[in-house]
Write an enzyme that holds these catalytic residues in place. Structure first.
Site, PDB file in Angstrom:
ATOM      1  N   LYS A 102      62.975 -31.282  52.332  1.00  0.00           N
ATOM      2  CA  LYS A 102      62.602 -29.870  52.389  1.00  0.00           C
ATOM      3  C   LYS A 102      63.186 -29.264  53.659  1.00  0.00           C
ATOM      4  CE  LYS A 102      58.915 -26.598  53.141  1.00  0.00           C
ATOM      5  NZ  LYS A 102      57.537 -26.395  53.598  1.00  0.00           N
ATOM      6  N   ALA A 189      53.954 -21.508  51.128  1.00  0.00           N
ATOM      7  CA  ALA A 189      53.345 -20.788  52.243  1.00  0.00           C
ATOM      8  C   ALA A 189      52.533 -19.584  51.763  1.00  0.00           C
ATOM      9  CB  ALA A 189      54.383 -20.325  53.257  1.00  0.00           C
ATOM     10  N   GLY A 190      51.362 -19.448  52.354  1.00  0.00           N
ATOM     11  CA  GLY A 190      50.530 -18.269  52.142  1.00  0.00           C
ATOM     12  C   GLY A 190      49.364 -18.438  51.200  1.00  0.00           C
ATOM     13  N   THR A 212      47.805 -25.953  54.588  1.00  0.00           N
ATOM     14  CA  THR A 212      46.682 -25.386  55.328  1.00  0.00           C
ATOM     15  C   THR A 212      45.502 -25.048  54.429  1.00  0.00           C
ATOM     16  OG1 THR A 212      48.313 -24.429  56.836  1.00  0.00           O
ATOM     17  CG2 THR A 212      46.064 -23.635  57.029  1.00  0.00           C
TER      18      THR A 212
END
Length: 261
Positions: A102, A189-190, A212
């Site tokens: 990645k 992401a997000g 996360t």
């Protein structure tokens, strides 16, 4: 669904949820959450996680053996193309020639937004060097197409800033990327909660990558299970095809013909 695999670089996966390995309190917590997620591909930040480059220290490979998971070394913390390429060459050495990686080249430490000129430069070098590159990028359809044309095996536009949990802020751009791509498109992401993951899949994304949202949940194991279900439900909804949206065109859910009068 076994009859609807995710194909990346010629290999089939039954799970469309990819998860990171950072931000957990210890390796045991990492393993518990990843097991609950059902993920088969796990990302690891080479600069932050020991994969053998620190002899004598606990290694992630001890709890998540490479025989059971597909590792996706990433370049988190890299701000230049040269740094990212150097990091992934090290990863290939540590993982005995592993070539699925990645790529992420960051623009600044505050937003962690991708630096696209450096990302394109790194992608060209890595593809030429024989790597199979999954690439973190902006949600710009033109940039995503350029990365595909370079030879990246998957493009991974952000839904919102890394670690923000803000969900999908621009679904229209994601749809443009999906409609024009001939390689898998994964939101990276997000994502903050299960509904964000479901929406990404309902838009037609091939998968979702997150860290996360699971690691910093109050109960990471429970959240990992919720994300697994959300990705599966979103994929099934996309395959099923939603009903069209119609303003001011009410349609009763029950048939109106043959009513008893």
């Amino acid at each position: 669904m076994n009859n609807d695999p995710l194909i990346i670089a010629g290999k089939a996966y039954t799970s469309r949820l990819l998860v990171g390995t950072g931000k957990y309190k210890d390796f045991a917590a990492t393993k518990a959450a990843i097991d609950a997620s059902g993920a088969q591909i796990v990302t690891v930040a080479i600069r932050r996680m020991n994969l053998g480059q620190e002899p004598g220290q606990p290694s992630l490979l001890d709890v998540l053996p490479a025989s059971d998971y597909t590792y996706l070394p990433n370049t988190a913390g890299c701000y230049t193309a040269d740094d990212a390429v150097r990091t992934l060459r090290l990863a290939r050495e540590l993982l005995d020639g592993h070539d699925l990686v990645k790529l992420e080249v960051l623009g600044d430490p505050n937003t962690l937004f991708p630096h696209m000129p450096e990302t394109l430069k790194a992608a060209e070098t890595l593809v030429r060097d024989g790597f199979k590159v999954m690439v973190y990028c902006s949600d710009d359809p033109i940039q995503a197409k350029l990365l595909e044309e370079i030879g990246c095996v998957a493009v991974m536009p952000l839904a919102s800033l890394i670690g923000s949990g803000m969900g999908i802020l621009n679904p229209w751009n994601l749809k443009l990327i999906i409609e024009n791509a001939k390689v898998p498109v994964l939101v990276d992401a997000g994502v903050g909660t299960a509904s964000d993951a479901a929406i990404a899949m309902e838009l037609g994304c091939d998968g979702v990558l997150m860290n996360t949202a699971i690691a910093l949940a109050r109960d990471p194991v429970m959240m990992a299970g919720a994300m697994k279900k959300a990705v599966e439900a979103g994929r099934e909804a996309w395959l099923a095809g939603r009903m069209p949206k119609k303003l001011y065109a009410a349609s009763p859910s029950s048939p109106t013909s043959g009513l008893i009068t």
